[in-house]
Write a protein that holds these residues in place. Structure first.
Motif: not given
Length: 359
Positions: A43-51, A158-175
């Motif tokens: 593990v290199m980086y891990c984002g902190i999510c509101h969850t 580092d800047a890609a890490a939050p995409l794994l939750c925050a990014g997919i959470t908004v991408f999926s409904p957009m699609k």
């Protein structure tokens, strides 16, 4: 449910909450050996999510302590199981919210594993072997390769890490709302936090006119100048909200605090859609009249399946979309969680797990 099995032989250093105080402290535990379908990830980086904040404090009443949070994980593969063909040693990869699913239901077979009713999450879940899952606040992770994605080479880890939750959470409904292939729509984003700021970037990259709706007038310059939003509405300003009535095709509501959907629904055109992706810990208000008189729809969306998550990462690579992050060392996790509870972050904390960045 068990903490480990005889197959759990790899000692790992991590950080866990031990009780509902939510305070994070060092935690030594064991992970399973790398299986035939697994990859082992440094593990290199891990984002902190509101969850994470909800789980460490047991806000939802489901936390199994000690809990090692973290589901916005990027790292490098160090071991590959014999059945794994799509990953190799040294690959840059990411792990999001999903750790296991049944693999047999209609949703798993249709690449919507996130809606499997046996879904188990990257932390605070129960893996196939009956053990509790521990997340990315740790120096190493063993993951089934079916729940791992490639990180495009041009995206910083580092800047890609939050995409794994925050990014997919908004991408999926957009699609789901056909925003990827139909530019020129008028899209509203409620809330300008970890999810909201990524949603603005994506909506603009997909060719839409973007309106940010926020309770904070101070965020207008950030929304427009920094993130590229076209318009900004202060949701507590009745005149501004009145001017915005029936102007938007789709709205994503990213707010994780209790609020009423009534005023937001009024911003939608007739037949417009409001997608709720935030997770307030108390019920939100949904008055019927704005629904009925505007033929509007309200729906929810939760992360995304693995195929869609890889697609999201690839799209972000194509458009160079990353999250705006504040890097922290592991010894600052508690401070970061306290600040996150006050919405004092622009826009996502990311833990430098491997200590490779100069902070």
């Amino acid at each position: 449910m068990a903490l480990e099995t005889p197959n759990h032989t790899q000692t790992v250093a991590g950080w866990a909450a031990y009780d509902s105080s939510g305070k994070i402290a060092p935690y030594i535990f064991k992970r399973r050996e790398n299986g035939v379908n697994d990859v082992t990830i440094q593990v290199m980086y891990c984002g902190i999510c509101h969850t994470d904040l909800h789980h460490v404090k047991d806000d939802w009443g489901i936390t199994m302590y000690p809990v090692v949070p973290g589901h916005e994980i990027t790292g490098v593969i160090t071991k590959v199981g014999s059945n794994v063909k799509n990953f190799k040693l040294g690959d840059r990869v990411g792990v999001g919210c999903l750790a296991a699913s049944c693999l047999e239901c209609e949703f798993c077979k249709n690449s919507q594993e996130n809606y499997c009713d046996q879904i188990q999450f990257t932390y605070n879940g129960i893996f196939w072997d009956g053990t509790v899952t521990y997340g990315g606040y740790s120096d190493m992770l063993v993951a089934d390769h079916r729940y791992v994605v490639h990180v495009p080479d041009n995206l910083p880890m580092d800047a890609a890490a939050p995409l794994l939750c925050a990014g997919i959470t908004v991408f999926s409904p957009m699609k789901d709302c056909q925003l990827l292939e139909s530019p020129g729509k008028k899209v509203g984003i409620v809330g300008l936090g970890g999810l909201g700021h990524v949603a603005v970037k994506m909506a603009k990259a997909f060719g839409h006119q973007v309106t940010v709706i926020s309770t904070s007038p101070s965020k207008e310059n950030e929304a427009k100048q920094r993130l590229g939003a076209d318009y900004f509405l202060v949701s507590t300003d009745a005149k501004q909200m009145q001017r915005g009535k029936r102007t938007l095709d789709v709205i994503l509501d990213t707010v994780s605090a209790k609020h009423s959907l009534g005023p937001i629904l009024e911003l939608l055109k007739v037949n417009g859609t409001l997608v709720v992706v935030g997770a307030p810990d108390r019920p939100i208000e949904l008055p019927s009249f704005p629904l009925i008189f505007g033929k509007r729809a309200v729906k929810g969306s939760m992360t995304g399946g693995m195929k869609e998550t890889q697609e999201m990462m690839d799209v972000c690579g194509k458009h160079n979309i990353t999250c705006d992050v504040e890097l922290i060392k592991p010894d600052k996790i508690n401070e970061a969680l306290d600040r996150l509870a006050r919405n004092d972050v622009r826009y996502r904390f990311v833990i430098d797990i491997a200590g490779t960045s100069k902070l």
